[in-house]
Write a protein that holds these residues in place. Structure first.
Motif, PDB file in Angstrom:
ATOM      1  N   ARG A  92       0.750  -1.117   0.230  1.00  0.00           N
ATOM      2  CA  ARG A  92       0.075  -0.095  -0.203  1.00  0.00           C
ATOM      3  C   ARG A  92       0.945   1.154   0.010  1.00  0.00           C
ATOM      4  NH1 ARG A  92      -0.706  -2.188   4.645  1.00  0.00           N
ATOM      5  NH2 ARG A  92      -0.129  -1.329   6.963  1.00  0.00           N
ATOM      6  N   VAL A  93       2.600   1.344   0.895  1.00  0.00           N
ATOM      7  CA  VAL A  93       2.637   2.868   0.448  1.00  0.00           C
ATOM      8  C   VAL A  93       3.157   2.480  -0.271  1.00  0.00           C
ATOM      9  CG1 VAL A  93       3.791   2.193   3.306  1.00  0.00           C
ATOM     10  CG2 VAL A  93       4.697   1.876   0.608  1.00  0.00           C
ATOM     11  N   SER A  94       3.519   1.960  -1.880  1.00  0.00           N
ATOM     12  CA  SER A  94       3.611   1.796  -3.141  1.00  0.00           C
ATOM     13  C   SER A  94       2.617   2.668  -3.878  1.00  0.00           C
ATOM     14  CB  SER A  94       4.326   0.679  -4.020  1.00  0.00           C
ATOM     15  OG  SER A  94       5.576   0.541  -3.675  1.00  0.00           O
ATOM     16  N   ARG A  95       1.213   2.870  -3.048  1.00  0.00           N
ATOM     17  CA  ARG A  95       0.112   3.284  -4.274  1.00  0.00           C
ATOM     18  C   ARG A  95       0.179   4.606  -3.003  1.00  0.00           C
ATOM     19  NH1 ARG A  95      -1.761  -1.907  -2.918  1.00  0.00           N
ATOM     20  NH2 ARG A  95      -1.909  -3.328  -5.417  1.00  0.00           N
ATOM     21  N   HIS A  96       0.425   4.882  -2.248  1.00  0.00           N
ATOM     22  CA  HIS A  96       0.166   6.940  -1.825  1.00  0.00           C
ATOM     23  C   HIS A  96      -0.302   6.157  -1.094  1.00  0.00           C
ATOM     24  CE1 HIS A  96       3.121   8.830  -4.605  1.00  0.00           C
ATOM     25  NE2 HIS A  96       2.184   7.893  -6.072  1.00  0.00           N
ATOM     26  N   ARG A  97      -0.834   5.208   0.447  1.00  0.00           N
ATOM     27  CA  ARG A  97      -1.201   4.696   1.249  1.00  0.00           C
ATOM     28  C   ARG A  97      -0.680   5.523   1.988  1.00  0.00           C
ATOM     29  NH1 ARG A  97      -6.242   6.417  -0.845  1.00  0.00           N
ATOM     30  NH2 ARG A  97      -6.988   5.694   1.062  1.00  0.00           N
ATOM     31  N   ALA A  98      -1.432   5.216   3.776  1.00  0.00           N
ATOM     32  CA  ALA A  98      -0.165   5.310   4.875  1.00  0.00           C
ATOM     33  C   ALA A  98       0.090   4.084   5.155  1.00  0.00           C
ATOM     34  CB  ALA A  98      -1.583   6.111   6.331  1.00  0.00           C
ATOM     35  N   PHE A  99       0.973   4.286   5.388  1.00  0.00           N
ATOM     36  CA  PHE A  99       1.159   3.035   6.598  1.00  0.00           C
ATOM     37  C   PHE A  99       0.294   2.744   7.815  1.00  0.00           C
ATOM     38  CE2 PHE A  99       3.856  -0.442   9.429  1.00  0.00           C
ATOM     39  CZ  PHE A  99       3.811  -1.080   8.930  1.00  0.00           C
ATOM     40  N   ARG A 100       0.317   3.367   8.657  1.00  0.00           N
ATOM     41  CA  ARG A 100      -0.927   3.273   9.419  1.00  0.00           C
ATOM     42  C   ARG A 100      -2.072   3.526   8.846  1.00  0.00           C
ATOM     43  NH1 ARG A 100       1.134   7.313  14.026  1.00  0.00           N
ATOM     44  NH2 ARG A 100      -0.947   5.566  14.692  1.00  0.00           N
ATOM     45  N   PRO A 101      -2.764   2.364   8.004  1.00  0.00           N
ATOM     46  CA  PRO A 101      -4.093   2.909   8.224  1.00  0.00           C
ATOM     47  C   PRO A 101      -5.370   3.581   8.331  1.00  0.00           C
ATOM     48  CG  PRO A 101      -3.164   0.877   7.920  1.00  0.00           C
ATOM     49  CD  PRO A 101      -2.558   0.998   8.572  1.00  0.00           C
ATOM     50  N   GLU A 102      -4.919   3.268  10.282  1.00  0.00           N
ATOM     51  CA  GLU A 102      -5.630   4.454  10.666  1.00  0.00           C
ATOM     52  C   GLU A 102      -5.349   6.388  10.822  1.00  0.00           C
ATOM     53  OE1 GLU A 102      -2.853   3.385  14.053  1.00  0.00           O
ATOM     54  OE2 GLU A 102      -3.748   2.193  12.080  1.00  0.00           O
ATOM     55  N   THR A 103      -4.294   6.519  10.285  1.00  0.00           N
ATOM     56  CA  THR A 103      -4.062   7.855   9.704  1.00  0.00           C
ATOM     57  C   THR A 103      -4.978   8.400   8.320  1.00  0.00           C
ATOM     58  OG1 THR A 103      -1.885   6.915   8.773  1.00  0.00           O
ATOM     59  CG2 THR A 103      -2.081   7.482  10.839  1.00  0.00           C
ATOM     60  N   GLU A 104      -5.404   7.769   7.536  1.00  0.00           N
ATOM     61  CA  GLU A 104      -5.713   7.935   6.436  1.00  0.00           C
ATOM     62  C   GLU A 104      -6.671   9.278   7.339  1.00  0.00           C
ATOM     63  OE1 GLU A 104      -5.158   8.229   3.380  1.00  0.00           O
ATOM     64  OE2 GLU A 104      -3.918   6.056   2.975  1.00  0.00           O
TER      65      GLU A 104
END
Length: 480
Positions: free
Chosen positions: A294-306
């Motif tokens: 997911r970090v390659s897809r510009h997502r936060a590593f810690r999902p709750e911080t989205e």
């Protein structure tokens, strides 16, 4: 004939795929110019220019061994299978050799190319080269990828004790093939050539990378732990651009560091130990890229911080990008980036925390801006650093740990030498005033220097409140 497809491994020495290909028989090399892909990945013009300049050096070095370097064009990686299949047919290639790259797009590209070539009867071989350990081989006891660096490092140390990665021998000259090298383009459309001043800071070629590595290992490495945080001192190796383009390998760096420290990486010279640690941080972030796509897809590593309520503040973002925040250490660091394609590592953290905490602007804005300007831009390291600073990443700074730009400035640039170098308009201020001109100059500060765009204390409180409102991981799991 055998083909090595060069990517971020622009060197003759210690090149795993090149060595493997040349052991099989006559070799040619190919490099793909893929401008639309580079634009999509936010690659900086100065980085593309650096690649091209290094390719020119590499072409000469390969030429001295009678290995031709061919240049092919493909707008995006989607076209790589067709372009490479065509080349293999033209040259009657039996096998293609690559050094592994990491990231979702890279993996998809390589499997598509492998499939296309194998359909034509050409074998595809990939090798571990830019890492010490294969991703997936350094895991927790429960078989998952590490999320905490210190635990990852511990396993790496035990591996290094039992099996140090060896440097690969350089290929010998081969008989002439009758295939001519292609000229390496000096520029690619969409990527303006950087200033001569910037280019002069980053001479191309393996000899230069080796010279920097040797000079650092001989003269500087022992002071690395004490001096690496002071941006006005030459305390860092200045090798990051060469590592990112693969002009020097992590193995060569590791061996040079070990040589200065009697083969030790856990005891002895604290500078050498600290620098080897930095090589392992690079490794850690590449493993994260594979283990947590997911970090390659510009997502936060810690999902709750989205769920963070980032501010949409285009004027503040522009002030940060253009080095006019009114906070000298931030503006000096941003000018260094804009003018040299590089920023001191301590300052990368300081400006990232300022953007994500004091301005409460999404870390992805900063990540993208850095990639578009860094000569050493590397997805794994840049993403890892931004997510660490913004408390959305692996092993990241706890959200309540917010660097104050003023105290960082006073601590690491006490006399204001770095600030005055990049902000000559503040040259007349004394070493107390230079960190915070606004406080020094009554209402007006320095005539042509802006006032601070944000109150540090209030903005810190705003960031803490935004993070406190986030759901915990447990709450998120209960809602799923």
């Amino acid at each position: 004939m055998h083909l090595i497809w060069l990517r971020t491994d622009l060197r003759l020495h210690d090149n795993t795929a090149l060595a493997a290909a040349s052991q099989r028989g006559p070799v040619a090399a190919v490099y793909l110019i893929t401008p639309e892909q580079w634009l999509a990945h936010d690659d900086a013009p100065c980085k593309v220019d650096f690649w091209l300049r290094n390719l020119q050096h590499l072409s000469q070095a390969l030429g001295s061994l009678n290995i031709p370097l061919l240049i092919r064009h493909a707008a995006t990686w989607d076209q790589a299978p067709t372009v490479l299949s065509q080349l293999c047919r033209e040259l009657s290639v039996e096998s293609v050799h690559v050094n592994e790259e990491y990231g979702i797009h890279e993996s998809r590209r390589d499997s598509a190319v492998a499939q296309a070539l194998e359909a034509d009867g050409v074998t595809f071989h990939s090798y571990l080269d830019q890492l010490f350990f294969q991703p997936g081989s350094v895991l927790t006891k429960t078989g998952t990828y590490f999320q905490v660096f210190s635990q990852f490092r511990k396993v790496c140390y035990s591996r290094l004790h039992s099996a140090l990665p060896r440097v690969v021998p350089t290929p010998k000259a081969q008989a002439e093939l009758g295939v001519k090298s292609d000229p390496v383009p000096t520029a690619v459309e969409g990527f303006p050539t950087p200033s001569e001043t910037l280019r002069a800071l980053w001479p191309a070629g393996e000899d230069e990378a080796r010279r920097r590595l040797d000079a650092f290992a001989d003269q500087q490495i022992s002071y690395y732990k004490d001096e690496r945080d002071f941006p006005a001192k030459p305390g860092t190796s200045q090798l990051s651009a060469y590592l990112a383009a693969g002009v020097v390998s992590p193995r060569q760096c590791l061996h040079a560091a070990l040589q200065t420290n009697q083969g030790e990486f856990e005891s002895g010279d604290i500078g050498a130990i600290t620098w080897i640690n930095e090589l392992l941080w690079r490794e850690f972030y590449k493993h994260i890229l594979v283990g947590y796509p997911r970090v390659s897809r510009h997502r936060a590593f810690r999902p709750e911080t989205e769920a963070l309520a980032w501010r949409k503040a285009p004027e503040d973002l522009a002030a940060w990008q253009q080095a006019r925040t009114g906070l000298p250490i931030i503006d000096a660091a941003m000018r260094q980036l804009l003018e040299t394609g590089w920023m001191h590592n301590r300052l990368r953290m300081v400006v990232a925390m300022f953007l994500t905490k004091n301005l409460l602007i999404d870390w992805r804005e900063g990540e993208r801006f850095f990639m578009r300007h860094l000569i050493d831009g590397d997805l794994a390291a840049n993403n890892g650093g931004w997510q660490w600073s913004s408390s959305t990443g692996t092993d990241s700074a706890p959200y309540f740990r917010i660097f104050s730009p003023l105290s960082q400035s006073e601590k690491f640039d006490g006399d204001g030498v770095f600030i005055k170098r990049w902000l000559p308009e503040l040259a007349a201020l004394n070493k107390k005033q230079v960190h915070n001109p606004e406080a020094a100059g009554g209402l007006f500060g320095v005539a042509d220097y802006p006032r601070a765009i944000v109150d540090l204390k209030q903005s810190r409180e705003r960031a803490l409140a935004a993070f406190r409102r986030l759901p915990s991981r447990q709450e998120m799991a209960e809602h799923e």
